[in-house]
Each structure stands twice: as C-alpha cells, then as structure tokens.
Design a protein around this motif. Structure first.
Motif, PDB file in Angstrom:
ATOM      1  N   LEU B 139       0.106   8.826  11.763  1.00 62.18           N
ATOM      2  CA  LEU B 139      -0.778   9.007  12.928  1.00 62.18           C
ATOM      3  C   LEU B 139      -2.148   8.390  12.684  1.00 62.18           C
ATOM      4  O   LEU B 139      -2.695   7.702  13.537  1.00 62.18           O
ATOM      5  N   LEU B 140      -2.689   8.626  11.471  1.00 65.84           N
ATOM      6  CA  LEU B 140      -4.025   8.090  11.163  1.00 65.84           C
ATOM      7  C   LEU B 140      -4.013   6.564  11.205  1.00 65.84           C
ATOM      8  O   LEU B 140      -4.924   5.939  11.750  1.00 65.84           O
ATOM      9  N   ARG B 141      -2.949   5.969  10.659  1.00 70.41           N
ATOM     10  CA  ARG B 141      -2.870   4.501  10.660  1.00 70.41           C
ATOM     11  C   ARG B 141      -2.850   3.994  12.085  1.00 70.41           C
ATOM     12  O   ARG B 141      -3.584   3.081  12.457  1.00 70.41           O
ATOM     13  N   ARG B 142      -2.010   4.682  12.923  1.00 74.28           N
ATOM     14  CA  ARG B 142      -1.919   4.286  14.337  1.00 74.28           C
ATOM     15  C   ARG B 142      -3.279   4.441  15.026  1.00 74.28           C
ATOM     16  O   ARG B 142      -3.719   3.562  15.773  1.00 74.28           O
ATOM     17  N   PHE B 149      -9.954  -0.628  14.137  1.00 75.52           N
ATOM     18  CA  PHE B 149     -10.555  -0.723  12.806  1.00 75.52           C
ATOM     19  C   PHE B 149     -10.018  -1.974  12.108  1.00 75.52           C
ATOM     20  O   PHE B 149      -8.852  -2.337  12.283  1.00 75.52           O
ATOM     21  N   GLN B 150     -10.886  -2.631  11.327  1.00 74.39           N
ATOM     22  CA  GLN B 150     -10.411  -3.789  10.552  1.00 74.39           C
ATOM     23  C   GLN B 150      -9.491  -3.294   9.443  1.00 74.39           C
ATOM     24  O   GLN B 150      -8.427  -3.837   9.190  1.00 74.39           O
ATOM     25  N   ARG B 303     -11.841   4.946  -0.840  1.00 75.99           N
ATOM     26  CA  ARG B 303     -11.342   3.593  -1.118  1.00 75.99           C
ATOM     27  C   ARG B 303     -10.037   3.388  -0.353  1.00 75.99           C
ATOM     28  O   ARG B 303      -9.232   4.299  -0.261  1.00 75.99           O
ATOM     29  N   PRO B 304      -9.870   2.217   0.251  1.00 77.56           N
ATOM     30  CA  PRO B 304      -8.629   2.015   1.013  1.00 77.56           C
ATOM     31  C   PRO B 304      -7.412   1.967   0.103  1.00 77.56           C
ATOM     32  O   PRO B 304      -7.529   1.701  -1.091  1.00 77.56           O
ATOM     33  N   SER B 305      -6.230   2.242   0.706  1.00 77.90           N
ATOM     34  CA  SER B 305      -4.979   2.187  -0.041  1.00 77.90           C
ATOM     35  C   SER B 305      -4.692   0.733  -0.431  1.00 77.90           C
ATOM     36  O   SER B 305      -5.269  -0.185   0.120  1.00 77.90           O
TER      37      SER B 305
END
Lengths: 363, 363
Positions: B139-142, B149-150, B303-305
């Motif tokens: 859901l967060l990614r969507r 978001f970039q 930090r991003p995945s």
C-alpha cells in the motif's frame, strides 16, 4: 491464492476452532462446579450476614477491605525483593497480578518498563536457548563418540527428546520444591510451575505469598527467582528448537525459488539441495500446520542429520541444523513437545487432590 | 570467546541490571503508598471488627467467602462465553486470572490446552503479522507512486512508523472504548489495553466483569474478544517487523562467512553484498544490543530500500526486505518501538486520575 495467505487463513481458522473447542470443554468441566461453589458460598454468606446483621453498605465495605487487603497478606509487596519479583513478572509477561501498581506513576512506569523489557527478555531467552541447544548438541555428539556409536550425528529427534525431558524435569523439580515450600499438593504445585513457565500467570497460585516470605525467607525468595528465570530459559531453549522455525517461515520464504536456491549453494550436497526443495514445498504448504496440529499422535522420528559440515565443507555453524533452512519436515517434531508435555499433567492429575481454594493460595 | 556467547552474556547482564533498576523504581514509586493504604485498610477493618465483633475464625470465613465469591461477581464465568474468554487468555498467555480452573480436570485440561494452543497462537499471530506488513508495504509503495514520489521504495523507517502509529491507535481506540464501557478513566483503560496486548494480564483491570456483561451484553462481549485478538495481531505485526530478527539472529549466523554468502548470491547487487557483510559484522556483534537498549534516543532513519527485486532480478519476495538478511543495521529501528510507545503513556498519565481501586475493577 498465495500459499502464505492460505497458510495464514488456515491458522486463523484453526485458532477459532481451537478456541470454540476449548470453550466447550472448559464449560463442561468447570460450569457445574462453579454453580455448586456459588450456592455454597451464598449459603455461607447468608449465615454470616444473619449472624452479624451487616447492613448492605457495611458488607460492601468489608468486601472492599478484604479484597484490597489481600496483597498485604504477604507482607510488603513493594519493598526491593517484592518489586524485583514484580519486575520479573512484567518483563517475562507472567503478570500474576498478586501485586499491581496502584499509583498512576507506577502504572506509567510499568508500561514504559514493559515496552523495553519484554523484547529484551524475549531476545535474551532465545539467545540463551540457542546457546544451550548448541551445547547440548555438542555434548550428545561427544557422548555418542564416547559410547562408540557408529552414527555420531545428533538428530533433531535426539534434541527434541532431550528438550522434552529437560522441560518435564524442570516442571517436576519445581513442583516438588513448591509443594514443599508452599504446602500445595504436587499437582497444584506442578500446575503453578506450568502456568508460570508458560507465562500465563493466572495468579491463582503465587509463590512467596505466605508468612511474609518476601522479607523473612531470603533463600526461598532467591530460589523462586532463580527457578522462574532458569525454568523460562529451559522452555525458551525448547521453543527455540521447535517453534521458532514456524515463526520464521515467512523469513525463510525469501528463498522460495528452488533453482535460485540451488544456484545459491554451489558447494551443497545433494542432501542440502533436497533441503531447499523441501523448503520450497513445505514452507509454503498449509500441510505444515498439520505438523503443529497433529501433535497428539506425533512420534519422534530419528533420521540422522546431514553429514557434518566439516566433512562436506558446507555450513560451518551447527546451529544451521536447527535453523529454518534445515529439513522443514522435521519441524513436525515441534508438535511432539505438545503431546509429550501433556503426559505429566495426566500423571499429576492422578496424584492431585481437588481441594477448593481461594483465588490466591495464600489463604 | 565466541561472539554468540558474548552476546548472550551481555543480554543476561542487561536483564539482571534492568530488573535491579526496575525493582528500585517500583519500590520508590509504590512502597510508600502501599504503607499508607495498608494503614488505612487496617483502620477501616478495626472499625468494622469493633462494630460487629467478629471472632477471628468468623473473620477468616468472611475473608474466604469474599475472596472466593469475587469471580462470581461477574455472573457465571464458565458458561460458553466466559469459557471462550478464558480460553483466549490461556492460548495468548494473557492469563488475567479473573477466572481460573478450580477442578483438577479443568487444571489438567488447561495445561494440555496451553501446550498445543500457545505455539499455534504464536505462529498464527506472526504469520498474520508478516502478511499485514507485506500488505502495508504494498500500500505504501502504491501511495508513494500515486503521490508521484521520485523514490517509491518503502524503507524500514516507513514501516516502523506505520507500525508505531498502528500500535498507538489500537491502544487509544481500546482505551476510549473500555473507558466508556467499564467506566474507567482513559488512563486506566489505556493501561488495561496495554497490559492485555502485551499479554502481561495482571487482572487488576478485567473487561466484562461488571453487571453480568458476559451473559447480558453480547455485542460488548463480541467487541472485547475481537479487540483483544485484533490488537494482538497489530502488536504481532510490529514484533514480526522489529523484534523477530533479533530472535533469529542465531539462525542468521549460519550465513556468517561473507565470501560464501556473496558466492551464494551471484545475482545480488553491491547493496545486497553489503547486507551479507553487515550481517557478518553486526549479527555477531554485541553492539546490536545497544540497538535494542538505545531505544529512548533512537531516531528513525529513512534510508530507501535496495532496488526493487524486479529491477535487479534479485529476491522475488518483498518479505525479504523485512527478513533477517535485510540490512541488519536497520534492526536498530526496532528500538524506536519502545521509545515511541512510551509517549502515549506519558500523555495518558496526564489524563489519568489516581483513584484507589480494588484488585479487580469490578468492585
């Protein structure tokens, strides 16, 4: 539907059915005696009321005084020893409730204390458990070598058997000790140890609540604290051995693709490739649940471990053979814990006597 | 000395120190009010004794009757609804003790029931938790994609933040509901929810123990059961996210050799190789404990995945990014749970009032 979703839904369904079954049995076992007890108590109460002619309000006061005085029966609960005892029941989640914070500051600190303490305690017991299992595995291998066994590898069956015996011995030692110190029947003391070491902690039986034990019997206080912590370590070692793999099934599923898994293990033996395939099949298979559910008829099967790492230049850590990547079929042994654990209860049942007792055994 | 042994010893030492600290604070917070309460109760009791002139034996009988009658105050505890409630408190290890089996058969079945039910429940909540985390991550990614978001990857920081908010909301919703249904202050209701969902279950506050609620208020009974089970799922999801990795550290240590680990991941990105090295260094490093202990000053870092698996053809299961092989440095976020959880307590503390109350709030 994804296998993980099927597994989760099956688990939810199993729990609901298990709760319904439990409710039906507890109803059948306790409901009748509850009615009988209630009548007897009402009769006794009416006798006392008529003897002393309490006003309703006075009886309410008496009730309040008696209930609020109960924790004080054991002497001061919140001096250092009592507070230490309470702190143990918080971070282990035993939570007898024999003493509970009464000030808002105490409640707030208790919540803060638990938030940090519970995860730390969980990690500590699992870490200790893993160390113990590794040591036991080493001892068993040495013993087998010493006794000149041809097959000196320690199987999951060996480990589960040792774990079972340790858990049962811990409970029996505790039962013997507490039945002596607290004047409980062996069965009630066994039940107390079981309810404590599973961290259920009803608080119907609580050690150190008689004759001001917390302040007057330091050796017994020390024994009780050590028993609870060591007992939880033994149970933790067993859970680490047989239940942790189920908790980490999803983590294990990162290795789901058999071909990629095989590619990941260029040095592995055929045996280990079977492992990865078994994992692929089994971890995502709801039938693994049956392993957990079929505990009653489960029999330990004693297949030897894969060749020793040193021999095949494979995994260097013996813990691997307890890990989720290790033949997951063997996880079904976890259920043996549950079945075999039950037997002492039933033995104890024969030994036990059904004395009615107050919520706290200190009465 | 082996790093695992150092870690285990450090954990044991931390727990002992933590218990000593807790004991000192609880002593300081509760001891004085205990003395005060005890004196007040003794005074009240003496007044009642002199008013009615109980014999010592009669008072003992009154005590016994009052204490044994307490569970009956809530109506019948062992009809189906009550037994279902009890069964929940057994397999979740909450163990309020508001009702406890009184027959030997009931105690024996309770032990047998717990032995199978507790592991099954543990597995169920962890499995549900993992599914929920996977869904939230999706859901967060969507959402990030939808908001343009970039960087649409979901970091551990994002997940921990969502987990924290869910836990806090669950506690607050429960506090609001139970303070309404049970006439408790918001703080006491929050404390009840916290003590229940951490499975400590003192039993000083127990829902459904007033006005024969178990038989006369089915919707409230249903709400309470659902709240406890859903609440435990939310907490389980958080533990699955931030604590499970600590429990599986030893399992993770089978991957200790960096070079072999790298060899196992021919397709992995540099990022993922860092992971295996981080694991090697961190999993065996007692400094990981500091991650768990330093919760109070811990800040979520976002930090991003690593690149999405599809992009690099790496691990296909998003759960991998929660798994113990995923940047273990991030495990330090687990400690944020503990710090941020505390804040609502302190807020609630301000809202709470310190009414003296009996062990069971039903009085």
């Amino acid at each position: 539907m994804k296998p993980q979703n099927i597994r989760t839904l099956s688990l939810i369904l199993s729990i609901v059915l298990y709760l319904l079954l439990g409710a039906a049995v507890f109803d059948a076992l306790e409901s009748e005696s509850e009615v009988f007890r209630k009548k007897a108590l009402e009769q006794k109460l009416n006798d006392l009321k008529s003897k002393y002619g309490f006003t309703a309000e006075d009886y309410r006061d008496i009730e309040r005084v008696v209930l609020q005085s109960e924790p004080h029966r054991a002497g001061r609960q919140w001096k250092f020893a009592g507070s230490f005892y309470f702190a143990i029941t918080v971070i282990t989640t035993i939570g007898y409730g024999h003493a509970a914070p009464r000030t808002d500051a105490g409640k707030a600190f208790c919540m803060f204390y638990a938030v940090l303490g519970i995860p730390l305690t969980l990690v500590m017991f699992q870490s200790q458990g893993e160390r113990i299992n590794t040591f036991v595995r080493f001892l068993l291998r040495r013993a087998k070598q010493g006794l000149g066994f041809q097959q000196t590898e320690v199987s999951m069956g060996n480990m589960v058997l040792v774990g079972l015996l340790s858990c049962m011995s811990t409970l029996c030692v505790g039962a013997a000790a507490f039945s002596h110190f607290e004047d409980w029947t062996f069965f009630n003391a066994y039940y107390y140890c079981f309810i404590t070491l599973t961290t259920i902690g009803f608080g119907d039986f609580v050690a150190l609540q008689k004759t001001d034990a917390l302040s007057k019997r330091p050796p017994y206080v020390a024994f009780s604290f050590v028993y609870i912590l060591v007992g939880l370590t033994v149970i933790g070692a067993f859970l680490n051995l047989v239940v942790l793999r189920f908790l980490t099934v999803s983590t294990g599923e990162r290795d789901v693709k058999p071909e990629s898994r095989v590619a990941e293990q260029p040095q592995d033996t055929q045996g280990d490739r079977e492992v990865s395939e078994a994992e692929t099949a089994d971890l995502s298979d709801p039938s693994r649940l049956r392993a957990l559910l079929s505990c009653i008829c489960c029999a330990l099967y004693d297949r030897p471990s894969p060749p020793h790492p040193d021999e095949v230049g494979g995994h260097s850590n013996p813990v691997f053979y307890n890990s989720i990547s290790y033949r997951v079929e063997r996880a079904s042994c976890s259920s043996c814990f549950t079945s075999s654990q039950a037997s002492p209860c039933s033995q104890a049942l024969c030994a036990g006597k059904n004395y009615p007792h107050s919520r706290r055994k200190s009465l």
